[in-house]
Design a protein around this motif. Structure first.
Motif, PDB file in Angstrom:
ATOM      1  N   ILE A   1       0.885  -1.107  -0.118  1.00 51.76           N
ATOM      2  CA  ILE A   1       0.000  -0.168   0.308  1.00 51.76           C
ATOM      3  C   ILE A   1       0.913   1.159  -0.052  1.00 51.76           C
ATOM      4  CG2 ILE A   1      -1.845   1.332   1.175  1.00 51.76           C
ATOM      5  CD1 ILE A   1      -2.677  -1.295   0.025  1.00 51.76           C
ATOM      6  N   ASN A   2       0.442   2.194  -0.819  1.00 50.92           N
ATOM      7  CA  ASN A   2       1.651   3.333  -0.735  1.00 50.92           C
ATOM      8  C   ASN A   2       0.768   4.603  -0.542  1.00 50.92           C
ATOM      9  OD1 ASN A   2       0.050   3.927  -3.227  1.00 50.92           O
ATOM     10  ND2 ASN A   2       1.545   2.949  -4.670  1.00 50.92           N
ATOM     11  N   GLN A   3      -0.327   4.455  -0.271  1.00 55.76           N
ATOM     12  CA  GLN A   3      -1.417   5.653   0.136  1.00 55.76           C
ATOM     13  C   GLN A   3      -2.396   5.592   1.264  1.00 55.76           C
ATOM     14  OE1 GLN A   3      -4.597   8.162  -2.123  1.00 55.76           O
ATOM     15  NE2 GLN A   3      -2.797   9.293  -2.291  1.00 55.76           N
ATOM     16  N   ILE A   4      -2.073   6.163   2.362  1.00 53.32           N
ATOM     17  CA  ILE A   4      -2.834   6.013   3.589  1.00 53.32           C
ATOM     18  C   ILE A   4      -3.822   6.975   3.704  1.00 53.32           C
ATOM     19  CG2 ILE A   4      -3.107   5.617   6.000  1.00 53.32           C
ATOM     20  CD1 ILE A   4      -1.595   3.347   4.365  1.00 53.32           C
ATOM     21  N   ILE A   5      -5.170   6.885   3.852  1.00 52.41           N
ATOM     22  CA  ILE A   5      -6.093   7.993   4.276  1.00 52.41           C
ATOM     23  C   ILE A   5      -6.434   7.707   5.804  1.00 52.41           C
ATOM     24  CG2 ILE A   5      -8.257   9.011   3.677  1.00 52.41           C
ATOM     25  CD1 ILE A   5      -7.075   6.613   1.169  1.00 52.41           C
TER      26      ILE A   5
END
Length: 312
Positions: A50-54
């Motif tokens: 995973i390369n984007q965390i919200i």
């Protein structure tokens, strides 16, 4: 089949089980030795590709943002004191992943927290990871969900684990058919059923791999228990429209939002550390042996459990 690049961390809860500590500090910042719980979850996501965390936050959660931000003053102090190892660790933390922060203005349930991310997620599949649950196993829970997603050709998969029958009333429980080892086609989900109502002992844990068609369901989902938009209810609705799967996650799960779960996680991960494990294990053995409040049977069980921790 679209790849999975994004993960949602719902972090707006009040942490009432840890009051008074959580009156001014987020429960997700509780330390597992020297690492906040939320960082453990983020590192699991990174390991799963995973390369984007919200991060969906609320009032009083600013410490989470500060933790993953650059602290120029602290870095300068460490540099001047030649504490290069600590400096490199701080830099690593700030570059773990791209992080976006959204504010959930009202605590209207897990389903509502997920719905808040609709415009950021767009038309991509994504993972939802509860920020106070950490896993320890040979493969990350998120990686296992990714494999299941690929196995079924793309589609929603929820993480489950077996729990004692005496605890089914504490969880969402699935009813389904096993279609491959550890993989189930879900027929329905029941939120916190009685023992008599529970269709299985497979409990939903804090890891979900969802597809964007969950958003229209959440938008029209009627409030459930506590007047909140329940993700379990929305998944039930979704399962009537398209195939929904559950993957039995291999590994040990720790609910660090619970006092006992937090203590167990601390012991487990402290014992696994080469710099602390041997000395900490010796301390625990001596403490259990001499502590007057522990029965001989409990002492025996504790020693067995500590041996298990040390060898995993």
């Amino acid at each position: 089949m679209k790849s999975i690049r994004k993960a949602v961390f719902p972090l707006a809860g009040h942490g009432t089980r840890f009051l008074p500590m959580t009156k001014s500090s987020p429960k997700e910042m509780l330390p597992i030795v020297d690492k906040p719980v939320v960082q453990c979850v983020l590192e699991e996501a990174v390991a799963a590709g995973i390369n984007q965390i919200i991060m969906v936050t609320g009032r009083g959660k600013r410490a989470i943002e500060d933790h993953f931000d650059i602290s120029y003053e602290l870095e300068d102090v460490l540099r001047k004191k030649n504490k290069n190892e600590a400096l490199e660790e701080l830099r690593r933390i700030t570059s773990l992943s791209e992080i976006l922060y959204l504010r959930q203005k009202e605590a209207l349930g897990l389903g509502h927290a997920v719905l808040c991310t609709k415009n950021v997620i767009g038309d991509e599949p994504f993972i939802v990871a509860l920020g106070d649950e950490i896993m320890d196993g040979p493969e990350t829970a998120m990686s296992q969900l990714r494999r299941a997603y690929e196995k079924i050709g793309g589609g929603p998969v929820i993480g489950v684990q077996r729990v004692p029958l005496s605890e089914v009333h504490q969880y969402g429980i699935i009813a389904g058919t096993e279609v491959a080892p550890g993989l189930y086609r879900v027929d329905r989900l029941i939120e916190k059923p009685s023992l008599e109502e529970a269709p299985s002992d497979l409990a939903i844990i804090g890891r979900y791999l969802l597809t964007p068609d969950i958003f229209p369901v959440l938008e029209t989902q009627a409030p459930g228990k506590g007047g909140e938009i329940q993700l379990t209810d929305a998944l039930n609705t979704l399962s009537q429209k398209r195939p929904l799967y559950a993957m039995e996650i291999v590994g040990d799960r720790f609910d660090t939002g619970d006092k006992l779960g937090f203590l167990k996680a601390t012991v487990r991960f402290a014992l696994k550390r080469p710099d602390l494990g041997p000395s900490f294990q010796a301390f625990l053995e001596d403490l259990v042996h001499h502590f007057p409040g522990v029965s001989p049977e409990a002492k025996s069980n504790e020693r067995s459990e500590k041996r298990d921790y040390a060898t995993r």
